[in-house]
Motif scaffolding. Structure first.
Motif, PDB file in Angstrom:
ATOM      1  N   ASP A   1       0.839  -1.196   0.000  1.00 31.91           N
ATOM      2  CA  ASP A   1       0.000   0.000   0.000  1.00 31.91           C
ATOM      3  C   ASP A   1       0.879   1.254   0.000  1.00 31.91           C
ATOM      4  OD1 ASP A   1       1.018   0.189   2.563  1.00 31.91           O
ATOM      5  OD2 ASP A   1      -0.883  -0.262   3.571  1.00 31.91           O
ATOM      6  N   ALA A   2       0.267   2.425   0.140  1.00 32.15           N
ATOM      7  CA  ALA A   2       1.013   3.681   0.051  1.00 32.15           C
ATOM      8  C   ALA A   2       2.085   3.779   1.134  1.00 32.15           C
ATOM      9  CB  ALA A   2       0.046   4.867   0.151  1.00 32.15           C
TER      10      ALA A   2
ATOM     11  N   LEU B   1       3.842   8.099  -6.075  1.00 32.33           N
ATOM     12  CA  LEU B   1       2.922   8.358  -4.970  1.00 32.33           C
ATOM     13  C   LEU B   1       2.362   9.768  -5.044  1.00 32.33           C
ATOM     14  CD1 LEU B   1       4.849   6.643  -2.044  1.00 32.33           C
ATOM     15  CD2 LEU B   1       2.554   6.053  -2.814  1.00 32.33           C
TER      16      LEU B   1
ATOM     17  N   ASP C   1      -1.384  10.623  -5.159  1.00 33.75           N
ATOM     18  CA  ASP C   1      -1.885  11.099  -3.870  1.00 33.75           C
ATOM     19  C   ASP C   1      -2.073  12.612  -3.809  1.00 33.75           C
ATOM     20  OD1 ASP C   1      -2.889  10.198  -1.516  1.00 33.75           O
ATOM     21  OD2 ASP C   1      -0.986  10.162  -0.445  1.00 33.75           O
TER      22      ASP C   1
END
Length: 280
Positions: A167-168, A194, A198
């Protein structure tokens, strides 16, 4: 006993307990199995102390039951008794070394108690018996990054990424590993991805801009830094990169196209705004 089981399966745990109560004191009753059954009902109805007492009594009758020790480990952990929780999980592992959940639970308590090397070994054992155990991977990676065990951390997280399990937060950790290993471009690739996914996340803007400054990509870094101070204008550290660029303290740019070219008046403005955020 059959009636109690039927009542339990029908969704009436209170009636099941009443049926079990009617058997108290009977010498012809399999007490160990009845205690386990009681503990199961107590756990599901959040009667924690009674569940613990039943399991502890069951353990005195028969010490080689996996369920008893495994559940006692969680109960002791929930009640803050780390030493007994650790002992229970270790006993469960002795009884079934292939139970990954027991290794993971043991690692979690050991990490919480600051016994980081033992925790890492517990998570490694979990991955030996269940290589795709995501919890063990994530927790072990966190311990590895704090301990600067770079190569193992990279191998672990790259496997998770290839299995699409990362995941992030895991990607951020992988980027940190790459950075510490001197693999700046790979770190930048992770953080840029990311950032693209994001949006305006300050922590990512800060990391990417720092890497771009280090790489001499001053113009690119300036774009990230200006976005950062727009989002968080009251954080002193957000101005440091712009001050380095504005007062020629960041070294030579990687190419003429990457020169930051911050006018002196603008650089002074950043300095004044940063100064206002510093305690006198």
């Amino acid at each position: 006993l059959i009636l109690a089981e039927a009542q339990y399966r029908a969704g009436d745990p209170a009636a099941a307990l009443e049926s079990l109560d009617a058997l108290d004191g009977r010498e012809d009753v399999p007490l160990f199995e009845m205690l386990k059954f009681r503990a199961k009902i107590y756990l599901e109805t959040d009667r924690i102390d009674e569940a613990r007492d039943a399991l502890e009594e069951a353990a005195t009758l028969f010490d080689d039951d996996l369920y008893v020790h495994y559940k006692l480990g969680f109960l002791y952990a929930r009640q803050g008794d780390a030493d007994r929780a650790i002992a229970s999980f270790r006993r469960a592992i002795e009884l079934n070394p292939g139970l990954a959940g027991a290794h993971v639970a043991l690692g979690s308590i050991l990490a919480h108690e600051g016994r980081r090397d033992e925790a890492k070994e517990a998570y490694r054992r979990a991955l030996e018996v269940e290589p795709d155990n995501r919890t063990a991977m994530v927790e072990l990676a966190g311990l590895l990054v704090d301990g600067d065990e770079i190569d193992e951390g990279i191998r672990l997280l790259e496997k998770m990424r290839s299995d699409e399990q990362l995941d992030a937060n895991g990607l951020i950790t992988l980027g940190r590993f790459y950075y510490r290993a001197g693999r700046r471009e790979e770190a930048l690739g992770v953080f840029r991805r990311l950032l693209a996914e994001d949006g305006e996340r300050p922590s990512l803007l800060r990391i990417v801009s720092e890497l771009e400054v280090e790489g001499g990509n001053h113009r690119t870094a300036r774009q990230y830094l200006e976005r950062l101070v727009r989002i968080e204008p009251d954080v002193f550290n957000n101005y440091v990169g712009l001050l380095l660029l504005g007062f020629d303290l960041a070294g030579a740019p990687s190419s003429p196209a990457e020169a930051a070219a911050i006018p002196e008046e603008e650089a002074l403005g950043y300095l004044q705004r940063a100064e206002a955020l510093v305690d006198p």
